[in-house]
Scaffold this active site. Structure first.
Site, mmCIF file in Angstrom:
data_model
loop_
_atom_site.group_PDB
_atom_site.id
_atom_site.type_symbol
_atom_site.label_atom_id
_atom_site.label_comp_id
_atom_site.label_asym_id
_atom_site.label_seq_id
_atom_site.Cartn_x
_atom_site.Cartn_y
_atom_site.Cartn_z
ATOM 1 C CE LYS A 103 -12.091 -15.582 -10.310
ATOM 2 N NZ LYS A 103 -12.156 -16.763 -10.391
ATOM 3 C CB THR A 104 -6.611 -10.060 -11.389
ATOM 4 O OG1 THR A 104 -6.342 -9.588 -12.801
ATOM 5 C CG2 THR A 104 -6.283 -11.651 -11.116
ATOM 6 N N GLY A 125 -5.163 0.048 -10.178
ATOM 7 C CA GLY A 125 -5.389 -0.207 -8.702
ATOM 8 C C GLY A 125 -5.717 0.792 -8.037
ATOM 9 C CD GLU A 126 -1.373 3.566 -6.166
ATOM 10 O OE1 GLU A 126 -1.037 4.275 -5.212
ATOM 11 O OE2 GLU A 126 -0.701 3.412 -7.312
ATOM 12 C CG PHE A 173 -1.748 -1.276 1.385
ATOM 13 C CD1 PHE A 173 -2.466 -1.938 0.357
ATOM 14 C CD2 PHE A 173 -1.920 -1.995 2.734
ATOM 15 C CE1 PHE A 173 -2.972 -3.214 0.382
ATOM 16 C CE2 PHE A 173 -2.409 -3.019 2.820
ATOM 17 C CZ PHE A 173 -3.092 -3.892 1.708
ATOM 18 N NE ARG A 221 -5.506 -5.714 -25.024
ATOM 19 C CZ ARG A 221 -4.244 -6.512 -25.335
ATOM 20 N NH1 ARG A 221 -2.948 -6.052 -25.104
ATOM 21 N NH2 ARG A 221 -4.304 -7.493 -26.156
ATOM 22 C CB THR A 275 -2.106 -6.573 -7.518
ATOM 23 O OG1 THR A 275 -0.951 -6.769 -7.689
ATOM 24 C CG2 THR A 275 -2.382 -5.461 -6.414
HETATM 25 MO MO1 MOS Z 1 1.326 2.909 -3.902
HETATM 26 S S1 MOS Z 1 0.874 4.136 -2.400
HETATM 27 O O1 MOS Z 1 2.070 3.932 -5.096
HETATM 28 O O2 MOS Z 1 2.315 1.844 -3.366
#
Ligand code: MOS
Length: 740
Positions: free
Chosen positions: A631-632, A702-703, A237, A626, A466
Site C-alpha cells: 500500500k505504501t 520512491g524516486e 524532495f 521485494r 513516505t
Molecule cells: Mo532525494 S532528491 O534523494 O531527497
C-alpha cells in the site's frame, strides 16, 4: 506473523489528518523569539553600507544582525551529494553572490514584527555586472569542475568510432528548465540553547545527523552538545537534504538574544534561499546496427551551479548503465558557475533528467530503425552493467517491459504518428524504461521489548512522508512475532541511534535493514532467556527450533509457547534492549551492480487546436526488489508518477536572466499536477528478493517511479502529433508552433 508484505495503512495517518503531528514550525516554546531574513535584491556585487537603525526602532525588535555584528562561523566543508550544505555562509562578509542572499536577520517578539522590521533595512550596493545566471545568457564556457562524487566522465570502448560506423544514428539536444521543490511545509528552524551550552535544533530536514555534523563544524560546538530533531516533514524532495544557511543563522541568533528563536522562510524565500534543481542541456548521440542494436552511446550534460559550489547534475549517468552498446559508451558532465545559490538534488536527481534525454532518443531511434519501441529495448537489454562489467544483482527489466506492455495493451497500438484518434482528439501512446541507483549505507537501530510485551523501535532515520513509521513497525513486528500495532517507532532525533539521511530512496533497504538486525538481536536475547533464563519455558530445546509467533516465542513442533511479557516478568526484567549496526560494503565495491528498474507506458490525448495534452492512462511496472508494504509502495509510485507528469507537462521555475533571479514568489506561478490532471494509475511490482541489495531484499523505489514518466509522455505526444518536443515542459505554445 508475516507483517512484511501486508498492505497496512500508515500508523501516523490519523495524527496527520487530525493535526496531531507536530511539524517544526508548530512547536511552541515559552519565551521563544522570532527571526526574519532580509535579503539581497541584486545578484552580484557588494554591500557598501547597510543601515539598520529604523529596523532596530521598530516594535518588538530585539536585535538586527548583519555582516557587521553577526558572530563568525567556520566554513562548511564541501561534499557533493553526501549530506552537507551550501559552503557560502551569508552575513559573514560584504559580498553578494546571488539574489535572495540573506543580508540581515531581524529578531523580534513575534514573527510579524520581525518581518515588518526587516522592510526597514536600508542597503547601498555596488553592482557588479554582467550578472550571469543561466545557460541562455552565459558568456563563458562550461568547465569540468574540480569537485566530484562520481567520475565526471566515462569511456568504455570507442563510442565515437562506433557511432561513425553505425547504420542508424540519432544526434539530438534535450533541455529542461530549473525547477524548485515547492514543499508544502516551508523550511523552518527552532533553535534552543540550554544553560549547559547544549544546542537543540528543531529543523525541517531530511538529515538530522548531517545537520548536527554541519552545525558542529560551522558553529564550533562539540557534536555531543547538539541535538537535531525532525519527527515529521511536510515534503523534502531533496531540498531538505542539505543544511542551508538559515538554520545556522537561527542557531547564532538564539545565542545572541539568549532565547529560543524560531525562523521560518517565507514562501517567496523558498525560491531564493534554499536549493533548486538546475537546468540541464544534454546532447545524446546513438548509433545502431541494421537491427536496432546499439553500437555506440555518447551523452554529454551541462548544468549551472553557484559561484562557490560544484554541484554536478549527473544526468548522463543513465547512459552508463541502462543499455548495452557493443562498440562503446562515453559520458561527460560539465558545469557553469553563475550568480545563484547552490543547486541541490530534487526528487530523482540525475536519473529523471538523464532519462528524458536517453529515452526520448531511444524513441527517435525506434522510428529511425522501424523497430517497435518495446522490442528495441528488449534487443538492447543486458545482464551485465556496461559501465563496471559486473553482473546485475537482479534485473527484471524484461519482465517490466513485457508485463507492462501486456497490461497496457501495447500490441493494439498502431505505430504511425497521428494514426490514432478519439473524435477530434489525437491519441498517442509512448513508453520508456528506467534504471535507478541503489545505495548501501550504514545505519544503527535499537529495538526494545517492553515489560508489557510490546516493542519500541528507535533510529535517527526519517519518515519524510513516505510511510517509514509504518514499514519499520512491520519489519520489527515480522521479526518478533508481534502484530504491528504492538510496535512503537521513534525516528528523527539525533539522540537515537545514528542513521543515514532520507535521500536516494534508500531508507527501507538500509535503515530498514538496521531495524531488522536490531529486532533479530532482541529476539535472540529473548530466545536465550527462554532457553536458559529463570524458570526457562523452553529449557533443553535448540535455539534453531524456536520461532516467533503470537507476541512471543514457541517451539515449532511442540505446543510450548511463552509471551514476551511473561518471559520478562519471570526474569525480573522491565525491558530487553538490543542494538544493531548495519554496515554494508558500498555498492560500487561489491561484486554485483545493484539497480532498480522500470518500464512505463503513457496514453495521452492531445487537442490539436488548443495544443493541450491530457494523460488518459498510465501503466508503471517496477522492479524494486521485494515490497515490504504494497500500500505504501503503491502510494510512492502514485507520488512519483504525478511528479513525473509535472516534469513532463507543467513544472518550470521562471527566471530573469538579465537581473539574475528566480521570479517565482508563490504557488500561483509554478504549475504542478493536480488531481484533475491525473487519471487512474495502474501500478505493478514485478521484482523479487534481492539478497545483494539489502537483508530485507528491497531496492530503491520512491524516486525510481518519478523517472522516465516525462519521456514516456513526450514519446506519446510525438505519437499523437508527429511533433517531437525536446525541451521540457511540453507546454501549449510548444505544441502550437508549426515546425517539428
Ligand atoms: Mo532525494 S532528491 O534523494 O531527497
Amino acid at each position: 506473523m508475516n507483517a512484511i508484505g501486508k498492505p497496512l495503512s500508515r500508523i501516523d495517518g490519523r495524527l496527520k489528518v487530525t493535526g496531531g503531528a507536530r511539524y517544526t514550525a508548530d512547536i511552541a516554546l515559552a519565551g521563544a523569539a522570532h527571526a526574519a531574513i532580509a535579503h539581497s535584491t541584486i545578484a552580484s556585487g557588494r554591500i557598501v553600507s547597510i543601515d539598520t537603525s529604523a529596523a532596530e526602532r521598530a516594535p518588538g525588535v530585539l536585535v538586527v544582525l548583519t555582516h557587521h555584528n553577526m558572530p563568525r562561523m567556520n566554513p562548511v566543508p564541501w561534499s557533493h551529494l553526501h549530506p552537507q550544505g551550501q559552503t557560502y555562509l551569508p552575513l559573514q562578509d560584504d559580498k553578494i553572490h546571488y539574489a535572495g542572499q540573506p543580508i540581515a536577520l531581524v529578531v523580534a517578539t513575534t514573527r510579524d514584527q520581525a518581518a515588518h522590521a526587516g522592510t526597514f533595512v536600508r542597503v547601498q550596493y555596488e553592482l557588479h555586472s554582467p550578472t550571469v545566471f543561466d545557460l541562455r545568457t552565459v558568456d563563458k564556457d562550461a568547465i569540468v569542475p574540480a569537485q566530484r562524487m562520481w567520475p565526471l566522465s566515462s569511456s568504455v570502448g570507442d563510442a565515437d568510432k562506433a557511432i561513425a560506423d553505425a547504420t542508424f544514428k540519432i544526434d539530438r539536444t534535450y533541455t529542461m528548465p530549473d525547477r524548485h521543490h515547492n514543499q508544502m511545509e516551508p523550511h523552518a528552524t527552532l533553535a534552543v540553547w540550554d544553560d549547559d551550552g547544549t544546542l537543540t535544533l528543531y529543523d525541517s530536514t531530511q538529515m538530522v545527523v548531517g545537520t548536527k555534523k554541519v552545525a558542529s563544524l560551522v558553529l564550533g560546538v562539540p557534536a555531543e552538545k547538539i541535538n537535531v530533531v525532525c519527527e515529521f516533514l511536510g515534503g523534502g524532495f531533496g531540498g531538505k537534504a542539505w543544511s542551508w544557511p538559515h538554520t545556522l543563522l537561527a542557531a547564532l541568533a538564539a545565542k545572541v538574544v539568549n532565547r529560543p528563536v524560531h525562523l521560518q522562510l517565507t514562501r517567496a524565500q523558498m525560491y531564493a534561499m534554499v536549493g533548486h534543481q538546475a537546468a540541464t542541456v544534454q546532447v545524446i548521440t546513438l548509433g545502431t546496427d541494421r537491427e536496432g542494436k546499439l553500437t555506440g552511446i555518447r551523452h554529454d550534460s551541462v548544468n549551472p551551479t553557484s559561484l562557490f559550489d560544484d554541484y554536478v547534475e549527473y544526468a548522463a549517468m543513465a547512459s552508463r548503465h541502462l543499455w548495452r552498446a557493443s562498440g562503446g559508451i562515453s559520458t561527460t558532465h560539465r558545469v557553469v558557475h553563475v550568480n545563484r545559490n547552490s543547486p541541490v538534488v530534487l526528487r530523482a536527481p540525475m536519473e529523471a533528467q538523464g532519462h528524458f534525454a536517453l529515452e526520448s532518443a531511444m524513441d527517435e531511434l525506434a522510428y529511425a530503425t522501424g523497430v517497435d519501441p518495446v522490442e528495441l529495448r528488449l534487443r538492447n537489454d543486458t545482464d551485465t552493467d556496461p559501465y563496471s562489467g559486473r553482473p546485475f544483482s537482479t534485473r527484471a527489466l524484461n519482465k517490466c517491459l513485457t508485463e507492462g506492455a501486456a497490461r497496457f495493451g501495447w500490441d493494439k497500438r498502431s505505430p504511425e504518428p497521428r494514426s490514432m484518434r478519439d473524435g477530434r482528439y489525437l491519441i498517442g501512446q509512448g513508453m520508456a524504461a528506467a534504471i535507478f541507483t541503489h545505495w548501501r549505507w550504514p545505519g544503527k537501530a535499537r529495538v526494545t521489548l517492553n515489560g508489557d510485551g510490546s516493542a519500541l523501535v528507535e533510529a535517527a532515520a526519517h519518515d519524510i512522508g513516505t510511510g517509514t513509521y509504518t514499514v519499520m513497525a512491520q519489519v520489527a513486528a515480522d521479526t518478533l512475532g508481534l502484530t504491528p500495532d504492538r510496535v512503537t517507532v521513534r525516528l528523527g532525533d539525533t539522540r537515537l541511534p545514528e542513521s543515514h539521511p532520507a535521500i536516494g530512496s534508500a531508507t527501507m533497504a538500509n535503515a530498514g535493514a538496521s531495524v531488522l538486525l536490531a529486532a533479530a538481536a532482541a529476539r535472540d536475547k529473548a530466545v536465550a532467556l527462554a532457553l536458559h533464563g529463570h524458570d526457562a519455558p523452553l529449557a533443553g530445546a535448540d535455539a534453531n527450533e524456536v520461532i516467533t509467533a503470537d507476541g512471543g516465542l514457541m517451539l515449532a513442533n511442540e505446543n510450548v509457547n511463552i509471551g514476551y511479557a511473561e518471559l520478562l516478568a519471570r526474569n525480573r526484567l522491565s525491558s530487553l534492549v538490543a542494538d544493531a549496526a548495519y554496515d554494508p560494503v558500498e555498492e560500487v565495491n561489491g561484486p554485483r551492480a545493484i539497480f532498480s528498474f522500470s518500464a512505463v507506458f503513457a496514453d495521452v490525448r492531445v487537442d490539436p487546436e488548443l495544443g493541450l495534452v491530457r494523460l488518459n492512462r498510465f501503466v508503471g511496472a517496477y522492479d524494486a526488489g521485494r515490497i515490504v508494504n504494497p500500500k505504501t509502495a503503491r502510494s510512492q509510485a502514485i507520488g512519483g508518477i504525478i511528479w513525473g507528469v509535472g516534469q513532463a507537462l507543467f513544472e518550470q521555475t521562471e527566471t530573469d536572466p538579465v537581473l539574475g533571479r528566480f521570479l517565482n514568489r508563490n504557488y500561483s506561478g509554478y504549475l504542478v499536477a493536480t488531481n484533475a490532471d491525473i487519471p487512474e494509475l495502474d501500478i505493478v511490482f514485478v521484482g523479487g528478493f534481492d539478497v545483494e541489495a539489502s537483508p530485507l531484499g528491497t531496492k530503491g523505489l520512491g524516486e525510481l517511479t518519478a523517472v522516465s514518466v516525462a519521456p514516456a509522455i513526450a514519446n506519446a505526444v510525438f505519437h499523437a502529433t508527429g511533433k517531437r518536443v525536446r525541451d521540457l515542459p511540453i507546454t501549449i505554445e510548444k505544441l502550437l508552433q508549426s515546425a517539428t
